[in-house]
Design an enzyme around this catalytic site. Sequence first.
Site, mmCIF file in Angstrom:
data_model
loop_
_atom_site.group_PDB
_atom_site.id
_atom_site.type_symbol
_atom_site.label_atom_id
_atom_site.label_comp_id
_atom_site.label_asym_id
_atom_site.label_seq_id
_atom_site.Cartn_x
_atom_site.Cartn_y
_atom_site.Cartn_z
ATOM 1 N N HIS A 22 -8.216 2.139 2.075
ATOM 2 C CA HIS A 22 -7.578 1.043 3.300
ATOM 3 C C HIS A 22 -8.396 2.318 4.001
ATOM 4 C CE1 HIS A 22 -5.015 -1.065 5.932
ATOM 5 N NE2 HIS A 22 -5.524 -0.526 7.045
ATOM 6 N N GLU B 168 1.139 -1.492 -0.163
ATOM 7 C CA GLU B 168 0.177 0.170 -0.459
ATOM 8 C C GLU B 168 1.002 1.352 -0.361
ATOM 9 O OE1 GLU B 168 -2.585 -0.148 3.352
ATOM 10 O OE2 GLU B 168 -3.702 -2.253 2.419
#
Length: 325
Positions: free
Chosen positions: A281, A262
């Site tokens: 997220h 990420e």
Amino acid sequence: MSKPPAIIAIDLPAGLLEDLRRSVTPIVTGSDPAAIAEALPRAEGILCSALFPLPAETLDRAPRLRVISNFGVGYNNVDLEAATARGIAVCNTPGVLSGAVADLTMALILAIARRLFANAAYVRAGGWSRREPPPPLGWDPAGKTLGIIGFGRIGQAVALRAQAFGMEVVYHDLVNEPVEGLEDCRPVPLEELLELSDVVTLHVNLDPSTHHLIGARELALMKPTAWLINTSRGQVVDQQALAAALRDGTIAGAALDVLDPEPPAPDEPLLAMENVIVLPHVGSATVETRAAMRDMAVRNLVAVLTGRTPPSCVNPSVLERAASR
């Protein structure tokens, strides 16, 4: 009496930072790597996000460190074994974000069932205005089976929400025993859960036992009409195996709030797939939840540095050592 020095590597509201100053001395506020590196030898505490890496070699440069207070449930950013060996308490913020993550999970289930993203894209692209055929019909959650992998706080909160929509719930956990108030939820082996479920949702911590818990073998056990939801950690799923399963029609689709890594690379295959929903997220991303997480992270930090028991510590065996260092 001097206050213990601490690195504050996340943004705090002015009022919360002032409250913190009553108990500790912030020697760094912010995430500048050079400033943090310079302050490490003096720091007795670190308040940071769960994305802030703290491997053993970094801990070696912090001989006075007594507590790492993570802003988040996850703590795989910390070498837990190394921290424990050094008498460093590692704290996190469970519980306060369970509702927000469960809400997002249920929202994704409903979005999948009613094809909300596909229908919104159809309208935005002008398909409705041009009277083009709409996306296929959705399906009712009622009567479908939801498989929950990881039946802790978040998994149980998801179960309650799913039952309100009439879903049947099965789950798999390290302790596969009935849960009070959720007796209608049935514990089953992982393989059986994958075979039974119309939707599989992941709510496990990331550790060596859950790394790539869902891979090619597990995906092959799922129904071709099933969806996979992941709001836990990206590394719990073998991402290459998932992309292959989605391309080949092994499963119908995936809804992911987490990826590995990420943020993803621009050419990540999952981002281009029409049967994949990807969010950045945002499981805990509400004003109220993030405020509660910040408050708990600060309380964890202050508690250890002042010799008290923190609200949440993942290696509590070191607390006595951390208090006396």
